[in-house]
Design a protein around this motif. Structure first.
Motif, PDB file in Angstrom:
ATOM      1  N   ILE A 336       0.596  -0.672  -0.275  1.00  0.00           N
ATOM      2  CA  ILE A 336       0.334  -0.169  -0.261  1.00  0.00           C
ATOM      3  C   ILE A 336       1.459   1.576  -0.267  1.00  0.00           C
ATOM      4  O   ILE A 336       1.399   1.693   1.295  1.00  0.00           O
ATOM      5  CB  ILE A 336      -1.100  -0.037   1.338  1.00  0.00           C
ATOM      6  CG1 ILE A 336      -1.403  -1.573   1.136  1.00  0.00           C
ATOM      7  CG2 ILE A 336      -2.041   1.213   1.411  1.00  0.00           C
ATOM      8  CD1 ILE A 336      -2.726  -1.519   3.141  1.00  0.00           C
ATOM      9  N   GLU A 337       0.743   1.821  -1.082  1.00  0.00           N
ATOM     10  CA  GLU A 337       2.292   2.885  -1.099  1.00  0.00           C
ATOM     11  C   GLU A 337       0.733   4.112  -1.497  1.00  0.00           C
ATOM     12  O   GLU A 337       0.016   4.102  -2.479  1.00  0.00           O
ATOM     13  CB  GLU A 337       3.031   2.352  -2.235  1.00  0.00           C
ATOM     14  CG  GLU A 337       3.497   1.127  -1.868  1.00  0.00           C
ATOM     15  CD  GLU A 337       3.946   0.292  -3.402  1.00  0.00           C
ATOM     16  OE1 GLU A 337       4.885   1.133  -3.564  1.00  0.00           O
ATOM     17  OE2 GLU A 337       4.146  -0.050  -4.292  1.00  0.00           O
ATOM     18  N   ASP A 338       2.068   5.177  -1.656  1.00  0.00           N
ATOM     19  CA  ASP A 338       1.462   6.796  -2.133  1.00  0.00           C
ATOM     20  C   ASP A 338       2.346   7.698  -2.187  1.00  0.00           C
ATOM     21  O   ASP A 338       3.624   8.516  -1.261  1.00  0.00           O
ATOM     22  CB  ASP A 338       1.376   7.597  -0.740  1.00  0.00           C
ATOM     23  CG  ASP A 338       0.100   8.880  -1.343  1.00  0.00           C
ATOM     24  OD1 ASP A 338       0.047   9.543  -2.614  1.00  0.00           O
ATOM     25  OD2 ASP A 338       0.067   9.726  -0.200  1.00  0.00           O
ATOM     26  N   PRO A 339       3.554   7.364  -3.969  1.00  0.00           N
ATOM     27  CA  PRO A 339       2.219   6.551  -4.584  1.00  0.00           C
ATOM     28  C   PRO A 339       3.441   5.913  -4.563  1.00  0.00           C
ATOM     29  O   PRO A 339       3.865   4.923  -4.499  1.00  0.00           O
ATOM     30  CB  PRO A 339       2.671   7.579  -6.073  1.00  0.00           C
ATOM     31  CG  PRO A 339       3.949   8.059  -5.837  1.00  0.00           C
ATOM     32  CD  PRO A 339       4.445   8.366  -4.292  1.00  0.00           C
ATOM     33  N   ILE A 340       2.927   4.166  -5.461  1.00  0.00           N
ATOM     34  CA  ILE A 340       3.904   3.203  -6.639  1.00  0.00           C
ATOM     35  C   ILE A 340       4.685   3.758  -6.952  1.00  0.00           C
ATOM     36  O   ILE A 340       5.151   4.713  -8.305  1.00  0.00           O
ATOM     37  CB  ILE A 340       3.160   2.322  -6.877  1.00  0.00           C
ATOM     38  CG1 ILE A 340       1.638   2.027  -6.636  1.00  0.00           C
ATOM     39  CG2 ILE A 340       3.441   1.607  -7.529  1.00  0.00           C
ATOM     40  CD1 ILE A 340       0.849   1.221  -7.268  1.00  0.00           C
ATOM     41  N   GLU A 341       6.466   3.886  -6.542  1.00  0.00           N
ATOM     42  CA  GLU A 341       7.411   3.568  -6.638  1.00  0.00           C
ATOM     43  C   GLU A 341       8.151   2.843  -7.968  1.00  0.00           C
ATOM     44  O   GLU A 341       8.576   2.714  -8.573  1.00  0.00           O
ATOM     45  CB  GLU A 341       8.220   4.637  -5.481  1.00  0.00           C
ATOM     46  CG  GLU A 341       8.414   5.892  -5.197  1.00  0.00           C
ATOM     47  CD  GLU A 341       8.882   6.533  -3.844  1.00  0.00           C
ATOM     48  OE1 GLU A 341      10.475   5.532  -4.073  1.00  0.00           O
ATOM     49  OE2 GLU A 341       8.099   6.579  -3.139  1.00  0.00           O
ATOM     50  N   TYR A 342       8.728   1.237  -7.397  1.00  0.00           N
ATOM     51  CA  TYR A 342       8.608   0.705  -7.923  1.00  0.00           C
ATOM     52  C   TYR A 342       7.639  -0.485  -8.970  1.00  0.00           C
ATOM     53  O   TYR A 342       6.987  -0.623  -7.607  1.00  0.00           O
ATOM     54  CB  TYR A 342      10.225   0.204  -7.626  1.00  0.00           C
ATOM     55  CG  TYR A 342      11.132   1.081  -7.119  1.00  0.00           C
ATOM     56  CD1 TYR A 342      12.120   1.418  -8.238  1.00  0.00           C
ATOM     57  CD2 TYR A 342      11.157   1.625  -5.774  1.00  0.00           C
ATOM     58  CE1 TYR A 342      13.376   2.413  -7.772  1.00  0.00           C
ATOM     59  CE2 TYR A 342      12.293   2.018  -5.330  1.00  0.00           C
ATOM     60  CZ  TYR A 342      13.586   2.129  -6.521  1.00  0.00           C
ATOM     61  OH  TYR A 342      13.783   3.069  -6.038  1.00  0.00           O
ATOM     62  N   ARG A 343       7.482  -0.908  -9.655  1.00  0.00           N
ATOM     63  CA  ARG A 343       7.018  -1.797 -10.241  1.00  0.00           C
ATOM     64  C   ARG A 343       7.489  -3.570  -9.873  1.00  0.00           C
ATOM     65  O   ARG A 343       9.104  -3.798 -10.771  1.00  0.00           O
ATOM     66  CB  ARG A 343       6.151  -2.118 -11.744  1.00  0.00           C
ATOM     67  CG  ARG A 343       5.704  -0.338 -12.517  1.00  0.00           C
ATOM     68  CD  ARG A 343       4.647  -0.005 -11.814  1.00  0.00           C
ATOM     69  NE  ARG A 343       4.938   1.095 -12.335  1.00  0.00           N
ATOM     70  CZ  ARG A 343       3.084   2.132 -12.028  1.00  0.00           C
ATOM     71  NH1 ARG A 343       2.510   1.216 -11.154  1.00  0.00           N
ATOM     72  NH2 ARG A 343       3.269   3.510 -12.181  1.00  0.00           N
ATOM     73  N   LEU A 344       7.024  -3.942  -8.869  1.00  0.00           N
ATOM     74  CA  LEU A 344       7.632  -5.362  -8.594  1.00  0.00           C
ATOM     75  C   LEU A 344       6.714  -6.693  -9.044  1.00  0.00           C
ATOM     76  O   LEU A 344       5.512  -6.480  -9.687  1.00  0.00           O
ATOM     77  CB  LEU A 344       7.652  -5.483  -7.261  1.00  0.00           C
ATOM     78  CG  LEU A 344       8.869  -4.441  -6.380  1.00  0.00           C
ATOM     79  CD1 LEU A 344       8.349  -5.218  -5.126  1.00  0.00           C
ATOM     80  CD2 LEU A 344      10.137  -4.406  -6.806  1.00  0.00           C
ATOM     81  N   ASP A 345       7.169  -7.351 -10.212  1.00  0.00           N
ATOM     82  CA  ASP A 345       6.515  -9.041 -10.832  1.00  0.00           C
ATOM     83  C   ASP A 345       6.070  -9.725  -9.527  1.00  0.00           C
ATOM     84  O   ASP A 345       6.267  -9.727  -7.387  1.00  0.00           O
ATOM     85  CB  ASP A 345       7.872  -9.749 -10.982  1.00  0.00           C
ATOM     86  CG  ASP A 345       8.377  -8.570 -12.602  1.00  0.00           C
ATOM     87  OD1 ASP A 345       7.477  -8.026 -13.436  1.00  0.00           O
ATOM     88  OD2 ASP A 345       9.143  -9.484 -13.454  1.00  0.00           O
TER      89      ASP A 345
END
Length: 547
Positions: A336-345
């Motif tokens: 749960i992030e604000d915002p999403i900084e890295y895309r993880l598989d």
């Protein structure tokens, strides 16, 4: 009429004055070149030799030939000075250049416009592919709109001025990526000038100064990419777009706002592919014993790890590095992030959206009904979120979160201050990790020195074990800063029986810190000083980041 002798005397006086002025100029230029070359090139030769040679030619020429040699030698001195300036500006950072490149570029554009060659220049640039290349390294740069589609800078229906501004924005973004910048700031300083600064290794550096019209056009182009209202300049706006450069994708977060000289905009460049995370915890600069301890913590079935530090200290990167070491195929990981900084598989990532009433607390309640094994709560900002996260840590989940606090001991008192019950902290928290990012000394120009005993005594370092330290000097490779790259320094406090027993009362920060030290905790300052003793950073940098 003046007598012939008087005329000759007057001419000799003029020539002697010119000769003396030339000698003084030569001396000043020689001293300046010697100092400047050390900063820009890392050495004064061969530039110092060139200046000395011209000075010797000046003295010998006027002595042997007389006054007729003075114009020739003066011309050589001027040509040598211009040559040096052109060569040093070619390798110097934008904040060190002597020739105002932006002003020269604006003058060239004015000439092209007046001569009617704009269409020919545009055709030449398009055929050569320069519309998608950075200003220095020729790296292909592609701008992606908010919906992920490429932005076409050569569309026939596009406004010519806007297309030109987008091309300029591409060049600046490519330059920022090549220089490892994490942020870009477009700041109007006067009505006629917009300053462009990059944040490199955590420090802002002035890289370009744009003419007012060109700078404002680039700001408008960025707002178009972000789907902002380009006509609205009186209130803050924010948006996103993406950049493909050097084979990587960068998510760009833009935030604009008004200033007294016009609108400014700040861009945050995030490596969307998470390349920094490939090394896991071991690639973040931790000592092996701390990596081993953290791996034992993050693989537990339940508990809570709090990572603390000020803004920009690398907390999110550390948490993501820990997540990358967990087996995502056998465990359900939710963030749960604000915002999403890295895309993880293979990880479910949810962004906070306050406009839609999706807060940390509400998303966390919903997440607990989705059978998670590991939960990342991007940041603890209030009592409600902290309590829900700690309850989750007590009910069979492992929770990662971050908190804005100076060190591990301050984190405990901060949780008590926001109203968290001491017994809940005792039961839920497994460990607290505090961190900072220190700049690494440039390997090309760092300078060794023998530290004085008074300095070692003040820092508590044994004189017999620290024979040499290093300090920054500055060269072309590090743009005169003396530093290149960053690494982390850490302070890990495990919640053992001693720390938990302290929470029965209302312990002071110093009491918590001293108890953790007796248990073997290495403080942030001590960790930074170890990096300095290893020759990785300087004492001044270690003290700066841990104050």
């Amino acid at each position: 009429m003046l007598p012939l002798e008087a005329i000759r005397l007057e001419q000799c006086g003029v020539r002697g004055g010119l000769w003396l002025a030339t000698v003084l100029v030569w001396g000043g230029v020689s001293v300046w070149i010697e100092r400047d070359a050390r900063t820009v090139f890392g050495r004064s030769l061969p530039w110092k030799a060139m200046a000395v040679s011209i000075g010797a030619a000046l003295l010998l020429g006027t002595y042997q030939v007389g006054a007729p040699a003075l114009p020739l030698v003066t011309t050589l001195l001027g040509l040598a000075m211009v040559t040096y300036v052109l060569v040093r500006d070619a390798v110097a950072g934008a904040d060190q250049r002597l020739i105002p490149v932006a002003a020269v570029g604006e003058w060239a554009r004015w000439v092209i416009h007046k001569t009617g060659l704009e269409s020919a220049v545009m055709r030449l640039r398009r055929s050569g592919g320069s519309a998608t290349s950075g200003p220095k390294n020729g790296t292909s740069v592609v701008l992606l709109k908010k919906d992920g589609s490429p932005h076409g800078t050569s569309d026939r229906g596009a406004d010519r001025d806007l297309s030109r501004a987008i091309i300029a924005a591409q060049g600046l973004l490519g330059d920022a990526v090549a220089r490892r910048a994490t942020d870009m700031h477009f700041e109007p300083k006067t009505d006629r000038e917009i300053q462009v600064r990059y944040r490199i290794d955590g420090m802002l550096q002035t890289m370009h100064v744009l003419p007012g019209d060109s700078g404002r056009a680039i700001i408008s182009a960025v707002k178009v990419l972000c789907d902002m209202d380009i006509a609205e300049k009186r209130r803050p706006q924010d948006g996103t777009f993406a950049v493909l450069a050097e084979g990587r994708k960068f998510d760009v977060r833009a935030a604009s706002g008004p200033t007294n000289f016009g609108e400014k905009i700040a861009l945050r460049l995030l490596d969307a592919d998470g390349g920094i995370l490939t090394g896991g915890l071991a690639g973040l600069g931790m000592r092996p014993s701390m990596v081993h301890a953290l791996r034992g913590i993050i693989h537990r079935a339940h508990g809570m790890l709090i990572v603390c530090g000020p803004t920009g200290s690398g907390k999110t990167t550390t948490v993501y590095g820990a997540l990358s070491e967990i087996d995502v195929l056998t465990r359900n990981i939710v963030t749960i992030e604000d915002p999403i900084e890295y895309r993880l598989d293979n990880i479910s990532q949810t962004a906070v959206n306050n406009a839609a009433d999706l807060t940390f607390a509400k998303i966390l309640r919903s997440t607990l009904r989705q059978d998670p094994d590991v939960i990342l709560v991007g940041e603890v900002r209030d009592k409600e979120t902290a309590e829900i996260a700690m309850q989750a840590a007590l009910t069979g989940h492992f929770v990662f979160t971050t908190l804005h606090a100076n060190d591990t001991a301050t984190t405990v008192t901060r949780l008590l201050d926001i109203g968290i019950d001491a017994t809940l902290i005792q039961s839920a928290v497994t460990a607290v990790l505090a961190q900072r990012l220190v700049r690494l000394l440039c390997p090309a120009c760092k300078e060794a020195y023998r530290p004085p005993a008074s300095l070692l005594g003040r820092l508590g370092l044994p004189a017999d074990k620290v024979p040499v330290l290093y300090k920054e000097t500055g060269c072309a490779k590090c743009h005169g800063t003396g530093f290149r790259g960053r690494t982390g320094v850490y302070e890990l406090m495990l919640f053992d029986t001693g720390i938990r027993n302290l929470l029965v009362g209302r312990p002071s920060i110093e009491t918590i810190r001293e108890t953790a030290r007796r248990k073997g905790m290495r403080t942030l300052l001590r960790s930074a000083l170890v990096k300095a003793c290893e020759g990785l950073t300087s004492i001044s940098e270690a003290e700066r980041v841990t104050q």
